[in-house]
Design an enzyme around this catalytic site. Structure first.
Site, mmCIF file in Angstrom:
data_model
loop_
_atom_site.group_PDB
_atom_site.id
_atom_site.type_symbol
_atom_site.label_atom_id
_atom_site.label_comp_id
_atom_site.label_asym_id
_atom_site.label_seq_id
_atom_site.Cartn_x
_atom_site.Cartn_y
_atom_site.Cartn_z
ATOM 1 N N TYR A 77 0.828 -1.203 0.000
ATOM 2 C CA TYR A 77 0.000 0.000 0.000
ATOM 3 C C TYR A 77 0.862 1.252 0.000
ATOM 4 O O TYR A 77 2.073 1.193 0.184
ATOM 5 C CB TYR A 77 -0.968 -0.020 1.181
ATOM 6 N N ARG A 120 8.513 4.369 -4.307
ATOM 7 C CA ARG A 120 8.465 3.420 -3.190
ATOM 8 C C ARG A 120 7.444 2.320 -3.473
ATOM 9 O O ARG A 120 7.663 1.156 -3.141
ATOM 10 C CB ARG A 120 8.145 4.165 -1.882
ATOM 11 N N ARG A 177 -7.169 -21.506 -1.254
ATOM 12 C CA ARG A 177 -6.089 -20.890 -0.481
ATOM 13 C C ARG A 177 -4.838 -21.737 -0.632
ATOM 14 O O ARG A 177 -4.841 -22.910 -0.243
ATOM 15 C CB ARG A 177 -6.497 -20.804 0.992
ATOM 16 N N HIS A 190 -0.428 -21.309 -0.501
ATOM 17 C CA HIS A 190 0.689 -20.377 -0.261
ATOM 18 C C HIS A 190 1.456 -20.027 -1.534
ATOM 19 O O HIS A 190 2.009 -18.947 -1.640
ATOM 20 C CB HIS A 190 1.677 -20.961 0.760
ATOM 21 N N LYS A 245 6.335 -1.700 2.036
ATOM 22 C CA LYS A 245 5.119 -1.124 2.629
ATOM 23 C C LYS A 245 3.992 -2.146 2.501
ATOM 24 O O LYS A 245 3.088 -2.038 1.670
ATOM 25 C CB LYS A 245 4.763 0.219 1.985
ATOM 26 N N GLU A 291 12.207 2.979 14.299
ATOM 27 C CA GLU A 291 11.199 3.963 13.852
ATOM 28 C C GLU A 291 9.976 3.803 14.736
ATOM 29 O O GLU A 291 10.005 3.054 15.708
ATOM 30 C CB GLU A 291 10.850 3.734 12.376
ATOM 31 N N LEU A 316 10.800 1.615 7.250
ATOM 32 C CA LEU A 316 10.205 2.101 6.007
ATOM 33 C C LEU A 316 10.874 3.443 5.690
ATOM 34 O O LEU A 316 10.891 4.338 6.538
ATOM 35 C CB LEU A 316 8.702 2.314 6.185
HETATM 36 N N1 PDD Z 1 2.669 5.106 7.457
HETATM 37 N N2 PDD Z 1 7.341 4.056 9.101
HETATM 38 C C1 PDD Z 1 6.227 3.317 9.089
HETATM 39 C C2 PDD Z 1 6.247 1.957 9.710
HETATM 40 C C3 PDD Z 1 5.056 3.823 8.492
HETATM 41 O O1 PDD Z 1 3.944 3.073 8.448
HETATM 42 C C4 PDD Z 1 5.072 5.129 7.936
HETATM 43 C C5 PDD Z 1 3.863 5.747 7.278
HETATM 44 C C6 PDD Z 1 6.259 5.864 7.989
HETATM 45 C C7 PDD Z 1 6.371 7.268 7.404
HETATM 46 O O2 PDD Z 1 6.405 7.222 5.992
HETATM 47 P P1 PDD Z 1 5.852 8.437 5.125
HETATM 48 O O3 PDD Z 1 6.537 9.662 5.592
HETATM 49 O O4 PDD Z 1 6.249 8.078 3.732
HETATM 50 O O5 PDD Z 1 4.371 8.514 5.356
HETATM 51 C C8 PDD Z 1 7.378 5.292 8.569
HETATM 52 C C9 PDD Z 1 1.461 5.519 6.785
HETATM 53 C C10 PDD Z 1 1.196 6.969 6.837
HETATM 54 C C11 PDD Z 1 0.314 4.670 7.279
HETATM 55 O O6 PDD Z 1 0.532 3.490 7.474
HETATM 56 O O7 PDD Z 1 -0.801 5.164 7.437
#
Ligand code: PDD
Length: 283
Positions: A32, A51, A100, A102, A147, A179, A203
């Protein structure tokens, strides 16, 4: 009713249906993005799109659309929802098969879904007092650079933070602060901004990278190095960054203040630089 995008069509959210056999549902076999929209325009589109392509490649899923088609679809979605200031959430799953299994199936159509999210309300408490965070052991997998929609670890960690009265959990991996559950971390000490280096532990935040560019323009030295918890506690300032909240000052970690325990001058400078950047984007 909100309009959503599903597999090439824009329709009312109540009319959008996805199969329960979709691998996004069964395996979280999906990636996503969340893209902010200002003045009805997609903000930092190229960075988010790059990304997205990296995430798709990492899970071996072929991008179903070309960049120009993506942009057109998402702009149509923004317009269908009245434009202005919002965020676009988009998700691509590997699609639905008949059972289903894998094994990655060949030749099935991915499911592409997008919706808009309302902007977060301005938070005067955040501006005035900053946020309190807690440190928790990072229980996520080893590909946090993808992501992925498999966010149960993030959800559980955020819930523990909430139970402890904190806005976010800072995650500790191998003795370093990686993070937040949905944000990146930047610290300020002297004239140095520090953040975790890119790699599988985090991320790579699009917002963080813009703020670091703006920070460099303001004369800060940028270091992409791992941050120890004691270093974080000894920082003059620390901030969370994300597309949803942009920049949030961390003023307490567990029960210890960061710096003066109030949003600092570095936060104010960077916030103003970001606002100037946004004004130029909107113009
Ligand atoms: N999340 N780290 C993680 C684990 C995240 O899920 C996100 C953002 C970030 C920041 O990334 P960015 O600046 O590109 O939004 C860092 C989004 C906003 C979400 O899951 O809703």
């Amino acid at each position: 009713m909100d309009q959503v995008f599903l597999n090439g069509r824009i329709l009312a959210s109540g009319e959008a249906w996805i199969s329960p056999l979709d691998r996004g549902f069964l395996f979280a076999d999906a990636v996503y993005e969340v893209i902010p929209v200002y003045h009805s325009k997609l903000f930092l589109w190229n960075e988010h799109y790059l990304r997205l392509e990296r995430s798709l490649q990492a899970i071996r899923l072929t991008n179903p659309y070309r960049a120009t088609d993506w942009r057109e679809y998402l702009e149509q979605l923004v317009e269908a929802n009245g434009g202005g200031e919002l965020s676009v959430y988009l998700e691509i799953s590997r699609g639905a098969e008949e059972t289903r299994d894998h094994h990655i199936p060949q030749g099935i159509a991915p499911t592409v879904f997008a919706m808009t999210l309302p902007p977060l309300a301005p938070d005067p408490v955040l501006e005035h007092s900053g946020v309190r965070v807690v440190m928790l052991e990072d229980i996520r997998w080893h590909r946090c650079d993808i992501k992925s929609t498999a966010l149960i670890a993030n959800v559980l960690l955020r819930e523990v933070a909430r139970e402890k009265g904190a806005a976010e959990a800072l995650l500790i991996r191998d003795g370093f602060v990686s993070e937040g559950t949905s944000s990146n971390v930047i610290t300020l000490k002297g004239s140095t901004l520090k953040t975790h280096p890119d790699g599988p532990e985090i991320l790579p935040g699009v917002t963080r990278d813009l703020l670091l560019r703006l920070g460099a323009d303001l004369g800060y030295t940028i270091r992409r190095e791992r941050i120890r918890p004691d270093e974080l506690l000894g920082a003059e300032e620390a901030w969370l960054t994300s597309s949803r909240r942009i920049l949030a000052p961390i003023t307490r970690v567990d029960d210890r203040p960061i710096g003066t325990g109030r949003p600092g001058p570095g936060y104010e400078r960077l916030r103003q630089a970001w606002q100037r950047h946004l004004d130029a984007f909107e113009a």
